[in-house]
Design a protein around this motif. Structure first.
Motif, PDB file in Angstrom:
ATOM      1  N   SER A 152     -47.303 -65.731 106.679  1.00 17.52           N
ATOM      2  CA  SER A 152     -46.878 -65.210 105.380  1.00 17.52           C
ATOM      3  C   SER A 152     -47.137 -63.716 105.309  1.00 17.52           C
ATOM      4  CB  SER A 152     -47.637 -65.903 104.242  1.00 17.52           C
ATOM      5  OG  SER A 152     -47.349 -67.281 104.186  1.00 17.52           O
ATOM      6  N   ALA A 153     -46.198 -62.985 104.706  1.00 16.69           N
ATOM      7  CA  ALA A 153     -46.361 -61.556 104.442  1.00 16.69           C
ATOM      8  C   ALA A 153     -46.493 -61.384 102.929  1.00 16.69           C
ATOM      9  CB  ALA A 153     -45.174 -60.766 104.975  1.00 16.69           C
ATOM     10  N   VAL A 154     -47.595 -60.784 102.509  1.00 20.23           N
ATOM     11  CA  VAL A 154     -47.928 -60.712 101.089  1.00 20.23           C
ATOM     12  C   VAL A 154     -48.053 -59.251 100.668  1.00 20.23           C
ATOM     13  CG1 VAL A 154     -49.538 -61.478  99.302  1.00 20.23           C
ATOM     14  CG2 VAL A 154     -49.243 -62.849 101.389  1.00 20.23           C
ATOM     15  N   SER A 155     -47.395 -58.894  99.574  1.00 25.90           N
ATOM     16  CA  SER A 155     -47.499 -57.539  99.028  1.00 25.90           C
ATOM     17  C   SER A 155     -48.210 -57.590  97.684  1.00 25.90           C
ATOM     18  CB  SER A 155     -46.111 -56.918  98.846  1.00 25.90           C
ATOM     19  OG  SER A 155     -45.467 -56.759 100.089  1.00 25.90           O
ATOM     20  N   TYR A 156     -49.257 -56.771  97.547  1.00 21.33           N
ATOM     21  CA  TYR A 156     -49.951 -56.608  96.268  1.00 21.33           C
ATOM     22  C   TYR A 156     -49.956 -55.131  95.921  1.00 21.33           C
ATOM     23  CZ  TYR A 156     -53.633 -56.242  92.772  1.00 21.33           C
ATOM     24  OH  TYR A 156     -54.335 -55.948  91.625  1.00 21.33           O
ATOM     25  N   LEU A 157     -49.451 -54.788  94.735  1.00 18.99           N
ATOM     26  CA  LEU A 157     -49.397 -53.396  94.302  1.00 18.99           C
ATOM     27  C   LEU A 157     -50.551 -53.101  93.354  1.00 18.99           C
ATOM     28  CD1 LEU A 157     -46.559 -53.691  95.514  1.00 18.99           C
ATOM     29  CD2 LEU A 157     -45.705 -52.268  93.636  1.00 18.99           C
ATOM     30  N   PHE A 158     -51.286 -52.032  93.657  1.00 15.94           N
ATOM     31  CA  PHE A 158     -52.365 -51.615  92.768  1.00 15.94           C
ATOM     32  C   PHE A 158     -51.785 -51.052  91.467  1.00 15.94           C
ATOM     33  CE2 PHE A 158     -54.564 -51.363  96.908  1.00 15.94           C
ATOM     34  CZ  PHE A 158     -55.683 -52.125  96.612  1.00 15.94           C
ATOM     35  N   LEU A 159     -52.585 -51.123  90.419  1.00 12.94           N
ATOM     36  CA  LEU A 159     -52.134 -50.679  89.103  1.00 12.94           C
ATOM     37  C   LEU A 159     -51.853 -49.180  89.049  1.00 12.94           C
ATOM     38  CD1 LEU A 159     -54.486 -52.800  86.828  1.00 12.94           C
ATOM     39  CD2 LEU A 159     -51.993 -53.001  86.970  1.00 12.94           C
ATOM     40  N   ASP A 160     -52.449 -48.400  89.969  1.00  7.75           N
ATOM     41  CA  ASP A 160     -52.205 -46.959  89.944  1.00  7.75           C
ATOM     42  C   ASP A 160     -50.943 -46.552  90.702  1.00  7.75           C
ATOM     43  OD1 ASP A 160     -53.040 -47.318  92.551  1.00  7.75           O
ATOM     44  OD2 ASP A 160     -54.624 -45.800  92.493  1.00  7.75           O
ATOM     45  N   SER A 161     -50.162 -47.510  91.187  1.00  2.00           N
ATOM     46  CA  SER A 161     -48.880 -47.180  91.818  1.00  2.00           C
ATOM     47  C   SER A 161     -47.977 -46.472  90.816  1.00  2.00           C
ATOM     48  CB  SER A 161     -48.183 -48.448  92.317  1.00  2.00           C
ATOM     49  OG  SER A 161     -48.868 -49.017  93.409  1.00  2.00           O
ATOM     50  N   GLU A 162     -47.283 -45.446  91.279  1.00  2.00           N
ATOM     51  CA  GLU A 162     -46.402 -44.679  90.393  1.00  2.00           C
ATOM     52  C   GLU A 162     -45.070 -45.378  90.153  1.00  2.00           C
ATOM     53  OE1 GLU A 162     -48.041 -40.254  91.703  1.00  2.00           O
ATOM     54  OE2 GLU A 162     -46.111 -40.975  92.457  1.00  2.00           O
ATOM     55  N   THR A 163     -44.749 -46.340  90.993  1.00  2.00           N
ATOM     56  CA  THR A 163     -43.503 -47.087  90.850  1.00  2.00           C
ATOM     57  C   THR A 163     -43.668 -48.442  91.522  1.00  2.00           C
ATOM     58  OG1 THR A 163     -41.092 -46.961  91.116  1.00  2.00           O
ATOM     59  CG2 THR A 163     -42.433 -46.207  92.975  1.00  2.00           C
ATOM     60  N   GLY A 164     -42.617 -49.267  91.433  1.00  2.00           N
ATOM     61  CA  GLY A 164     -42.648 -50.573  92.057  1.00  2.00           C
ATOM     62  C   GLY A 164     -42.017 -50.561  93.441  1.00  2.00           C
ATOM     63  N   ILE A 198     -41.120 -55.626  92.738  1.00  2.00           N
ATOM     64  CA  ILE A 198     -42.544 -55.940  92.616  1.00  2.00           C
ATOM     65  C   ILE A 198     -43.171 -54.796  91.828  1.00  2.00           C
ATOM     66  CG2 ILE A 198     -44.650 -56.576  93.850  1.00  2.00           C
ATOM     67  CD1 ILE A 198     -42.855 -56.913  96.378  1.00  2.00           C
ATOM     68  N   ARG A 199     -43.663 -55.086  90.644  1.00  2.00           N
ATOM     69  CA  ARG A 199     -44.197 -54.038  89.778  1.00  2.00           C
ATOM     70  C   ARG A 199     -45.686 -53.799  90.047  1.00  2.00           C
ATOM     71  NH1 ARG A 199     -43.979 -55.459  84.255  1.00  2.00           N
ATOM     72  NH2 ARG A 199     -43.679 -57.666  84.735  1.00  2.00           N
ATOM     73  N   PRO A 200     -46.204 -52.615  89.686  1.00  2.00           N
ATOM     74  CA  PRO A 200     -47.639 -52.359  89.861  1.00  2.00           C
ATOM     75  C   PRO A 200     -48.486 -53.447  89.206  1.00  2.00           C
ATOM     76  CG  PRO A 200     -46.507 -50.317  89.344  1.00  2.00           C
ATOM     77  CD  PRO A 200     -45.485 -51.416  89.199  1.00  2.00           C
ATOM     78  N   GLY A 201     -49.426 -53.976  89.982  1.00  2.00           N
ATOM     79  CA  GLY A 201     -50.267 -55.072  89.513  1.00  2.00           C
ATOM     80  C   GLY A 201     -49.745 -56.441  89.886  1.00  2.00           C
ATOM     81  N   GLY A 202     -48.536 -56.506  90.456  1.00  2.00           N
ATOM     82  CA  GLY A 202     -47.927 -57.785  90.794  1.00  2.00           C
ATOM     83  C   GLY A 202     -48.090 -58.160  92.256  1.00  2.00           C
ATOM     84  N   VAL A 203     -47.732 -59.410  92.558  1.00  2.00           N
ATOM     85  CA  VAL A 203     -47.843 -59.965  93.912  1.00  2.00           C
ATOM     86  C   VAL A 203     -46.508 -60.581  94.316  1.00  2.00           C
ATOM     87  CG1 VAL A 203     -49.087 -61.556  95.430  1.00  2.00           C
ATOM     88  CG2 VAL A 203     -50.223 -60.638  93.407  1.00  2.00           C
ATOM     89  N   HIS A 204     -46.125 -60.359  95.569  1.00  2.00           N
ATOM     90  CA  HIS A 204     -44.987 -61.094  96.142  1.00  2.00           C
ATOM     91  C   HIS A 204     -45.439 -61.684  97.466  1.00  2.00           C
ATOM     92  CE1 HIS A 204     -40.701 -62.102  96.518  1.00  2.00           C
ATOM     93  NE2 HIS A 204     -40.924 -61.967  97.821  1.00  2.00           N
ATOM     94  N   TRP A 205     -45.344 -63.012  97.576  1.00  2.00           N
ATOM     95  CA  TRP A 205     -45.785 -63.742  98.772  1.00  2.00           C
ATOM     96  C   TRP A 205     -44.550 -64.303  99.464  1.00  2.00           C
ATOM     97  CZ3 TRP A 205     -51.081 -65.718  99.850  1.00  2.00           C
ATOM     98  CH2 TRP A 205     -51.130 -66.569 100.962  1.00  2.00           C
ATOM     99  N   THR A 206     -44.287 -63.851 100.678  1.00  2.00           N
ATOM    100  CA  THR A 206     -43.172 -64.359 101.469  1.00  2.00           C
ATOM    101  C   THR A 206     -43.703 -65.300 102.541  1.00  2.00           C
ATOM    102  OG1 THR A 206     -41.867 -62.343 101.144  1.00  2.00           O
ATOM    103  CG2 THR A 206     -41.256 -63.758 102.991  1.00  2.00           C
ATOM    104  N   THR A 207     -43.427 -66.589 102.381  1.00  2.00           N
ATOM    105  CA  THR A 207     -43.761 -67.552 103.427  1.00  2.00           C
ATOM    106  C   THR A 207     -42.632 -67.514 104.445  1.00  2.00           C
ATOM    107  OG1 THR A 207     -44.909 -68.941 101.802  1.00  2.00           O
ATOM    108  CG2 THR A 207     -44.336 -69.958 103.915  1.00  2.00           C
ATOM    109  N   ALA A 208     -42.887 -66.879 105.586  1.00  2.00           N
ATOM    110  CA  ALA A 208     -41.813 -66.642 106.555  1.00  2.00           C
ATOM    111  C   ALA A 208     -41.391 -67.917 107.272  1.00  2.00           C
ATOM    112  CB  ALA A 208     -42.253 -65.587 107.564  1.00  2.00           C
ATOM    113  N   GLY A 209     -42.343 -68.824 107.525  1.00  2.00           N
ATOM    114  CA  GLY A 209     -42.001 -70.078 108.178  1.00  2.00           C
ATOM    115  C   GLY A 209     -41.223 -69.866 109.465  1.00  2.00           C
TER     116      GLY A 209
END
Length: 245
Positions: free
Chosen positions: A55-67, A80-91
């Motif tokens: 799985s490839a997972v992206s987590y954006l910190f709240l201080d990100s200037e953009t998504g 994916i907005r600052p503070g959010g998570v996107h989890w890609t199960t590549a399988g």
């Protein structure tokens, strides 16, 4: 008590628009994690690329200037907005691309690679998304804990990933203390984000870029965090090794 071990990270750069501190699992040390990139991206950097078997997972910190604009070969097209998570199960395999959603603004993020057990390595790929406002937050005296993945103090993230791991985004106030419980059989590691934090009597953060790793134990233990020199931010990862089962 489990004493932390300092792990080194490697700085990488791609042009003027991307740099990161890269941590990789040598000989399965971080299992079930394969690696983590603590990254800053301000321009499209990587062409569409393939992942498979994890799985490839992206987590954006709240201080990100953009998504981040995320697209993949199964039709996912989201921000994916600052503070959010996107989890890609590549399988069995997926092609994806992530770029800043606005030009000339910096994304501050974690790119996390998490292993899948043998039964899931050939599943059809699928995404999981958690919007920033859905991430649970616990406020304790002197600290704030966001729980994008996993659980803490009896509070669980709504995200239900295929591999049972925890990610805590922690801010400590000046001269604050926080104890993170780790269940028996699980590993933990701590990546400094800003400021300095004391772990097991040793300082992490500042100009000395390193990660505190705590190995699995037959008994539960705690990760003790102290901020002695102003505010500090860390991310704590916890997981049970897949290949030890």
């Amino acid at each position: 008590m489990v004493a932390p071990i300092a792990l080194s990270v490697r700085r990488i750069e791609h042009g003027d628009g991307f740099h990161a501190y890269m941590l990789r699992s040598s000989q399965g040390l971080l299992d079930p994690f394969l690696g983590v990139d603590h990254a800053w991206m301000s321009a499209p950097t990587f062409a569409p690329h393939t992942h498979a078997g994890f799985s490839a997972v992206s987590y954006l910190f709240l201080d990100s200037e953009t998504g981040v604009h995320n697209r993949d070969s199964i039709g996912t097209d989201n921000i994916i907005r600052p503070g959010g998570v996107h989890w890609t199960t590549a399988g069995k395999g997926i092609v994806h691309e992530e770029i800043p959603s606005e030009s000339n603004k910096t994304v501050h993020s974690l790119q996390i690679f998490v292993d899948l057990d043998a039964r899931q390595k050939d599943v059809e790929p699928y995404p999981l998304t958690l919007e920033p406002e859905k991430v649970p937050v616990i406020r304790l005296p002197g600290s704030e804990v966001r729980i994008p993945i996993g659980s803490f103090h009896g509070v669980k993230s709504p995200l239900d990933p295929p591999t049972d791991v925890t990610l805590l985004d922690i801010t400590l106030g000046e001269n604050s203390y926080l104890s993170i419980p780790v269940e028996a059989g699980k590993i933990a590691f701590v990546i400094p984000v800003f400021g300095e934090v004391e772990i097991g009597g040793e300082l992490y953060g500042g100009c000395d870029v390193k990660v505190a790793f705590l190995s699995r134990s037959m008994e539960s233990y705690t990760v003790e965090l102290k901020s002695n020199n102003g505010r500090a931010g860390v991310v704590v990862f916890v997981g049970e090794p897949i290949h030890a089962k």
